[in-house]
Scaffold this motif. Structure first.
Motif, PDB file in Angstrom:
ATOM      1  N   VAL A 139       0.871  -1.274   0.040  1.00 47.46           N
ATOM      2  CA  VAL A 139       0.081  -0.085   0.168  1.00 47.46           C
ATOM      3  C   VAL A 139       0.845   1.301  -0.121  1.00 47.46           C
ATOM      4  N   PRO A 140       0.545   2.114  -0.990  1.00 55.38           N
ATOM      5  CA  PRO A 140       1.504   3.316  -1.125  1.00 55.38           C
ATOM      6  C   PRO A 140       1.147   4.430   0.059  1.00 55.38           C
ATOM      7  N   LEU A 141       2.132   5.181   0.334  1.00 53.52           N
ATOM      8  CA  LEU A 141       2.157   6.255   1.192  1.00 53.52           C
ATOM      9  C   LEU A 141       1.442   7.332   0.599  1.00 53.52           C
ATOM     10  N   GLU A 142       0.150   7.669   0.999  1.00 54.47           N
ATOM     11  CA  GLU A 142      -0.552   8.808   0.198  1.00 54.47           C
ATOM     12  C   GLU A 142      -1.107   9.771   1.078  1.00 54.47           C
ATOM     13  N   SER A 143      -1.403  11.002   1.002  1.00 57.32           N
ATOM     14  CA  SER A 143      -1.657  11.744   1.889  1.00 57.32           C
ATOM     15  C   SER A 143      -3.544  11.423   2.169  1.00 57.32           C
ATOM     16  N   SER A 144      -4.021  10.924   0.732  1.00 65.56           N
ATOM     17  CA  SER A 144      -5.423  10.562   0.809  1.00 65.56           C
ATOM     18  C   SER A 144      -5.829   9.796   1.995  1.00 65.56           C
ATOM     19  N   VAL A 145      -4.721   8.671   2.347  1.00 68.52           N
ATOM     20  CA  VAL A 145      -5.129   7.702   3.111  1.00 68.52           C
ATOM     21  C   VAL A 145      -5.116   8.394   4.407  1.00 68.52           C
ATOM     22  N   GLU A 177      -4.283   5.327  -5.937  1.00 68.11           N
ATOM     23  CA  GLU A 177      -3.506   3.851  -5.916  1.00 68.11           C
ATOM     24  C   GLU A 177      -3.852   3.205  -4.741  1.00 68.11           C
ATOM     25  N   ALA A 178      -3.861   4.125  -3.475  1.00 69.86           N
ATOM     26  CA  ALA A 178      -3.695   3.142  -2.022  1.00 69.86           C
ATOM     27  C   ALA A 178      -5.239   2.581  -2.398  1.00 69.86           C
ATOM     28  N   ALA A 179      -6.300   3.249  -2.653  1.00 68.70           N
ATOM     29  CA  ALA A 179      -7.672   2.844  -2.546  1.00 68.70           C
ATOM     30  C   ALA A 179      -7.609   1.298  -3.514  1.00 68.70           C
ATOM     31  N   GLN A 180      -7.212   1.552  -4.469  1.00 71.46           N
ATOM     32  CA  GLN A 180      -7.166   0.441  -5.780  1.00 71.46           C
ATOM     33  C   GLN A 180      -6.334  -0.733  -4.969  1.00 71.46           C
ATOM     34  N   THR A 181      -5.238  -0.497  -4.647  1.00 74.08           N
ATOM     35  CA  THR A 181      -4.233  -1.643  -3.751  1.00 74.08           C
ATOM     36  C   THR A 181      -5.365  -2.293  -2.692  1.00 74.08           C
ATOM     37  N   PHE A 182      -5.945  -1.528  -1.709  1.00 69.85           N
ATOM     38  CA  PHE A 182      -6.828  -2.266  -0.717  1.00 69.85           C
ATOM     39  C   PHE A 182      -7.878  -2.834  -1.512  1.00 69.85           C
ATOM     40  N   MET A 183      -8.396  -2.497  -2.459  1.00 72.09           N
ATOM     41  CA  MET A 183      -9.518  -3.281  -2.977  1.00 72.09           C
ATOM     42  C   MET A 183      -8.802  -4.581  -3.646  1.00 72.09           C
TER      43      MET A 183
END
Ligand SMILES: Nc1ncnc2c1ncn2[C@@H]1O[C@H](COP(=O)(O)OP(=O)(O)O)[C@@H](O)[C@H]1O
Ligand SMILES: [Mg+2]
Length: 375
Positions: free
Chosen positions: A333-339, A357-363
């Motif tokens: 999971v990338p480090l993103e401010s949206s997370v 990218e984080a959301a897609q990775t979580f999915m």
């Protein structure tokens, strides 16, 4: 005349030192063979190389030798398979619950029956709810963030999902999911879980004002955890995700022993030191015979505008942990401010920024976990 029943009866005095229950009730006695004065007993241990096997062996020798007409006793040790072990743990657990609850055996049945009736259907031996324990070696690696996003991911796959926030020292699911109301009880005096983002959630913060430190030790935690199962009006669930306390120690072991059927997902960062710490958590889980389903690496990289990946915290932690444990690495999971914004704002990134990218990775991780849990 010495009979198998006599031997079995004698063996019921031997308790498993780890599970505190007699080896006959735990179904550890597999075979009893009697030939003249020679008695051979086959015992299945819960775990290979169980350090306490010597005690069991000596105790078996002692009680069988004490029977009339026995000259010689041979003890053969075997190891249970996963299914047998789970059943043994569940039995020992129900017994300990019955004792704790003070439900004495009355004319209407054994204490074990009483306990299992009281116990939440979620935890019964034939419950179809998949329990996923989300664990980490230390705090701050994103365990709670992962729990919240995975739960929503699984619910988007069509499952009925619950979260039990058992990180009693650092509970944060209320904040992450934007739920703040104190606990409410139904007519049967059971706590009604929060229903947010289509998932059902129970957290300490229903009972304690946020940011108030909770200092509890193992026994209290056990009681709380039991209440989270027994005194909560859980709806039928396909998945129950448990946000576990970080680290090893009493608490993790206690949780592990109470939930032998839980599948563990271990969250780590890419740092190699983090991997070492996570490895210890995995060790504890293994000792408690929990199955580790796989590893998630969080804060793996910062996605750059040109598509490059900035590896702020190093690389390789998740990969090497998963290799050491011989389990899959479900994702990075990338480090993103949206997370962080999602977690702080009560709407996890998987909902607040589904294209990130984080959301897609979580999915994707939710899908892989679902496949692994059903494999
Ligand atoms: N992939 C990520 N990108 C950005 N921030 C993250 C990420 N994962 C977690 N965080 C942030 O890091 C902090 C710690 O995460 P948290 O889930 O509370 O960790 P833990 O439960 O392991 O203690 C939180 O502020 C969270 O929003
Ligand atoms: Mg947390």
């Amino acid at each position: 005349m010495l009979t198998q029943d006599m031997v079995r009866e004698a063996l019921s005095q031997v308790t498993d030192p780890e599970l505190h229950y007699d080896i006959v009730s735990l179904n550890m006695v597999r075979d009893i063979h009697i030939e003249e004065g020679m008695v051979t007993v086959d015992v299945a241990l819960t775990v290979q190389g169980c350090p306490l096997h010597q005690k069991i062996e000596t105790d078996v020798q002692k009680v069988v030798h004490a029977l009339p007409g026995v000259d010689q006793v041979a003890v053969h040790l075997h190891v249970m398979n996963d299914e047998e072990r789970r059943t043994a743990f569940a039995r020992a657990f129900q017994k300990s619950q019955a004792e704790r609850g003070g439900t004495s055996s009355g004319p209407h049945g054994s204490p074990m029956q009483t306990a299992s009736q009281q116990w939440s259907p979620l935890l019964s031996e034939n419950s179809s709810t998949i329990v996923l324990g989300i664990a980490s070696g230390k705090g701050g690696v994103g365990k709670s963030t992962v729990t919240a996003n995975l739960a929503i991911g699984l619910s988007r796959l069509g499952y009925r999902v619950g979260i039990m926030d058992m990180d009693i020292y650092g509970y944060s699911q209320g904040r992450m999911l934007g739920a703040h109301e104190p606990a409410r009880a139904n007519q049967a005096q059971k706590v009604i879980p929060w229903h947010v983002h289509n998932i059902h959630v129970v957290s300490m913060s229903m009972f304690v004002p946020e940011n108030q430190a909770v200092v509890w030790r193992g026994p209290m935690l056990g009681k709380m955890m039991q209440q989270f199962f027994t005194d909560v009006a859980w709806p039928p669930l396909d998945y129950l995700l448990i946000d576990l306390p970080p680290g090893t120690g009493d608490v993790a072991l206690d949780v592990a022993q109470r939930l032998p059927q839980a599948l563990l997902v271990i969250v780590t960062t890419p740092q190699i030191v983090a991997r070492e710490v996570a490895m210890r958590t995995a060790d504890v889980a293994r000792r408690a015979h929990q199955r580790i389903l796989g590893v998630i690496e969080n804060m793996s990289y910062v996605p750059m505008p040109e598509g490059q990946r900035l590896t702020l915290f190093g690389t390789g932690g998740g990969e090497s942990l998963s290799r050491a444990l011989d389990v899959p690495l479900f994702g990075q999971v990338p480090l993103e401010s949206s997370v962080r914004e999602g977690s702080d704002g009560g709407i996890p990134v998987i909902l607040s920024a589904p294209d990130s990218e984080a959301a897609q990775t979580f999915m994707q991780i939710a899908q892989k976990i679902d496949a692994a849990a059903h494999a």
